[in-house]
Design a protein around this motif. Structure first.
Motif, short mmCIF file in Angstrom:
data_model
loop_
_atom_site.label_atom_id
_atom_site.label_comp_id
_atom_site.label_asym_id
_atom_site.label_seq_id
_atom_site.Cartn_x
_atom_site.Cartn_y
_atom_site.Cartn_z
N LYS A 222 0.85 -1.19 0.00
CA LYS A 222 0.00 0.00 0.00
C LYS A 222 0.88 1.24 0.00
CE LYS A 222 -3.60 2.34 2.73
NZ LYS A 222 -4.31 2.34 4.03
N ARG A 223 0.51 2.20 -0.85
CA ARG A 223 1.26 3.45 -0.92
C ARG A 223 0.30 4.59 -1.25
NH1 ARG A 223 3.30 6.50 -5.10
NH2 ARG A 223 5.17 7.77 -4.63
N ASN A 224 0.34 5.63 -0.44
CA ASN A 224 -0.49 6.83 -0.65
C ASN A 224 -1.95 6.48 -0.86
OD1 ASN A 224 1.84 8.32 -0.44
ND2 ASN A 224 2.05 8.72 -2.64
N GLY A 225 -2.45 5.53 -0.07
CA GLY A 225 -3.86 5.16 -0.12
C GLY A 225 -4.24 4.22 -1.25
N VAL A 226 -3.25 3.83 -2.07
CA VAL A 226 -3.51 2.90 -3.17
C VAL A 226 -2.99 1.51 -2.80
CG1 VAL A 226 -3.03 2.38 -5.60
CG2 VAL A 226 -3.34 4.76 -4.87
N PHE A 289 11.55 0.25 3.01
CA PHE A 289 12.56 0.21 4.06
C PHE A 289 13.25 1.55 4.10
CE2 PHE A 289 16.77 -1.64 5.67
CZ PHE A 289 16.31 -1.79 6.96
N HIS A 290 13.16 2.25 5.23
CA HIS A 290 13.73 3.59 5.38
C HIS A 290 13.28 4.51 4.23
CE1 HIS A 290 16.01 2.58 8.90
NE2 HIS A 290 16.66 1.62 8.29
N ASP A 291 11.99 4.54 4.00
CA ASP A 291 11.34 5.46 3.04
C ASP A 291 11.59 5.13 1.58
OD1 ASP A 291 10.28 7.01 5.15
OD2 ASP A 291 12.13 8.18 5.29
N GLY A 318 16.16 -5.48 -5.80
CA GLY A 318 16.25 -4.35 -6.71
C GLY A 318 15.45 -3.19 -6.15
N ARG A 319 15.74 -1.99 -6.63
CA ARG A 319 14.94 -0.83 -6.25
C ARG A 319 13.62 -0.85 -7.02
NH1 ARG A 319 16.78 3.89 -4.27
NH2 ARG A 319 14.55 4.34 -4.21
N GLN A 339 22.10 -0.35 -3.40
CA GLN A 339 23.16 0.32 -2.66
C GLN A 339 23.09 -0.03 -1.18
OE1 GLN A 339 22.85 4.55 -3.48
NE2 GLN A 339 24.63 4.43 -4.82
N GLN A 340 24.27 -0.13 -0.56
CA GLN A 340 24.33 -0.29 0.89
C GLN A 340 23.83 1.00 1.53
OE1 GLN A 340 28.11 -1.72 2.18
NE2 GLN A 340 27.69 -1.45 4.36
N ILE A 341 22.90 0.92 2.46
CA ILE A 341 22.24 2.12 2.97
C ILE A 341 22.86 2.64 4.26
CG2 ILE A 341 20.06 1.55 1.85
CD1 ILE A 341 18.99 0.71 4.61
N LYS A 342 23.75 1.87 4.90
CA LYS A 342 24.48 2.34 6.08
C LYS A 342 25.74 1.52 6.23
CE LYS A 342 23.03 0.88 10.17
NZ LYS A 342 22.19 0.57 11.35
N SER A 343 26.73 2.09 6.89
CA SER A 343 27.98 1.37 7.11
C SER A 343 27.81 0.34 8.22
CB SER A 343 29.10 2.36 7.47
OG SER A 343 29.32 3.26 6.42
N LEU A 344 28.68 -0.66 8.20
CA LEU A 344 28.70 -1.66 9.25
C LEU A 344 29.72 -1.25 10.30
CD1 LEU A 344 28.59 -5.50 8.81
CD2 LEU A 344 30.29 -4.48 10.33
N SER A 345 29.33 -1.26 11.56
CA SER A 345 30.25 -0.89 12.63
C SER A 345 31.05 -2.12 13.07
CB SER A 345 29.50 -0.32 13.83
OG SER A 345 30.39 -0.17 14.93
N PRO A 346 32.38 -2.05 13.02
CA PRO A 346 33.19 -3.19 13.47
C PRO A 346 33.44 -3.17 14.97
CG PRO A 346 34.63 -1.50 12.61
CD PRO A 346 33.22 -0.96 12.47
N TYR A 347 32.95 -2.12 15.63
CA TYR A 347 33.24 -1.96 17.06
C TYR A 347 32.13 -2.52 17.95
CZ TYR A 347 36.85 0.99 15.07
OH TYR A 347 37.91 1.45 14.32
N GLN A 348 31.16 -3.17 17.35
CA GLN A 348 30.17 -3.95 18.07
C GLN A 348 30.35 -5.41 17.65
OE1 GLN A 348 26.58 -2.10 16.66
NE2 GLN A 348 26.66 -0.46 18.17
#
Length: 475
Positions: A222-226, A289-291, A318-319, A339-348
């Motif tokens: 569903k998007r914008n009521g459709v 996912f994230h808009d 795919g997009r 595309q990768q949407i955020k970096s991976l943290s190696p410190y966790q």
């Protein structure tokens, strides 16, 4: 020591498709919860004939659903399989588990998760959990939808569910497929039905969705009521009226109501054979996912790369783009992916089964650890992680939780390529045959900024070196 890097097969850096190369996964369905997207997939697994030769996928022995998740859409955590059907499964009444659909709903102030699946083409079941990765239970002990359900008596294939929880909290299930004798243009086998408040019951009578040249694979978003109902068209090879969906493509219909009436629009994704040179059924799921909007679909790219494209399918991403008038743009399937949407943290602490690319390794559940780990590690195998952010200060140390084996060996750390910049190495001692989980640590240098990270495994040839549970860097 003879050392030669093993090659990635199927998912090759820097590509994002197929999303994983250590397992197959068909009929993908996406569930977004928190900061992660979970993909539920039919657990395609190799079948062999009496001579030990890989044969065509019959789907008859599939009783599990595979689950992977990601917060960045390139590095995926392998959560293993859900035992769904058969004597070892949650739904002991079922004989197969195909084409899952998963959804989240808050009931009584608590997060509840629902996993719908097809028991071959004869009915649809449902499992519930308090977590997107289980454990899962069968809340009703029988099928949710059978041919005795009002409105579905004449549905050829009673399978391929998709589920929507609308903004008002009401649930809807979409399903069906197949072509009655000679009725290629108007099969009349797509259905939509209301779900009860509990999401484990159905309400009223299933309504027909008049999907032209319907074959299988219900989808809903569903998007914008459709409301967008999406499906795979059938493979009728005769003449089709102008404006009809071509064979084996993903088509869509729209409505301003989740139950219809529906208006046919067009197709948006050609058959996998058009893009990858190996045809087959077409199956998809559309999610936000994230808009941003995405489409998950399957193709036999991994099995083709392995030389065994016998119906063993892998999930791709795919997009998906909607135009200003609400129509959907055509999707170009490819190996590149999204595309990768955020970096991976190696410190966790990172689970070792979080993988961007890999060569040679497998994953399995380890009872002693109580979680899934990386196994089958041999000389020259490796794991790659995309877009790891070491920060401007950089990393000073690397630690890993491993299960030592008789082989032992080394974890080499490289940036941007399995043979790229060397930043450290961690020796893993061999054992006398006993398996012990140990925590090891080593210094690293020159690991700063954002890079792809490769954990390269070296040691004796021809023996398992060790098992990898998790890893972490220290600034």
């Amino acid at each position: 020591m003879v050392f030669q890097l093993n090659q990635a097969i199927g998912k090759v850096p820097p590509n994002g498709n197929p999303v994983v190369a250590n397992r197959y996964g068909a009929d993908p369905y996406a569930l977004v919860f928190g900061d992660r997207v979970y993909l539920y997939m039919t657990h395609d697994a190799l079948e062999y004939d009496g001579n030990g030769t890989i044969k065509e996928n019959t789907y008859s022995s599939i009783r599990k659903i595979a689950v992977i998740s990601s917060s960045d859409l390139v590095n995926w955590t392998d959560h293993g399989e859900i035992a769904v059907a058969g004597p070892d499964g949650a739904a002991k009444w079922a004989t197969q588990s195909w084409a899952p659909a998963a959804v989240h709903k808050v009931i009584g102030g608590k997060d509840k998760f629902f996993l719908y699946f097809a028991n071959n083409a004869s009915g649809i079941g449902v499992l519930t959990s308090d977590s997107p990765v289980g454990p899962w239970v069968d809340p009703i002990g029988e099928a949710l939808i059978l041919r005795s359900t009002p409105g579905v008596e004449d549905v050829t294939w009673l399978f391929d569910p998709a589920v929507l929880v609308d903004d008002d909290g009401k649930g809807y299930i979409y399903f069906g497929g197949g072509v009655p004798e000679g009725q290629f243009a108007e099969p009349g086998t797509a259905r939509v039905m209301m779900l009860g408040e509990d999401m484990t019951s159905v309400v009223g009578t299933a309504e027909v969705i008049p999907a032209p040249f319907m074959f299988e694979d219900a989808g809903i978003h569903k998007r914008n009521g459709v409301y967008y109902y999406t499906y795979c068209s059938n493979f009728y090879d005769g003449e089709r009226p102008e404006g009809s969906p071509p064979a084996g493509e993903i088509a869509y219909m729209t409505s301003d109501n989740p139950m219809g009436p529906w208006t046919y629009r067009e197709t948006i994704l050609k058959n996998p054979g058009h893009f990858f040179g190996v045809s087959g059924n077409n199956h998809h799921a559309i999610f936000q996912f994230h808009d941003e909007w995405y489409i998950a679909y399957h193709a036999q790219t991994l099995s083709k790369a392995q030389g065994i494209a016998n119906g063993y399918r892998s999930t791709h991403l795919g997009r998906l783009f909607h135009n200003g008038d609400g129509s959907i743009q055509h999707v170009e399937a490819d190996y590149t992916g999204v595309q990768q949407i955020k970096s991976l943290s190696p410190y966790q602490r990172v689970q070792a089964v979080t993988i961007g690319w890999s060569a040679g390794v497998m994953t399995e559940f380890e009872a002693a650890v109580g979680d899934r780990i990386v196994t089958d590690i041999g000389n020259g195998d490796w794991i790659g992680l995309s877009g790891v952010d070491f920060g401007s200060k950089g990393a000073g140390a690397f630690s890993a939780s491993v299960i030592s084996l008789e082989g032992g060996g080394m974890i080499e750390l490289h940036l941007d390529d399995p043979a790229g910049l060397f930043v450290g190495e961690l020796p893993v001692p061999a054992t006398d045959g006993t398996e012990n989980q140990i925590e090891l640590k080593t210094e690293v240098n020159r690991a700063e900024g954002i890079h792809d990270l490769y954990l390269v495994f070296t040691g004796k040839t021809g023996v398992p070196l060790f098992k990898l549970v998790s890893w972490q860097f220290v600034e």
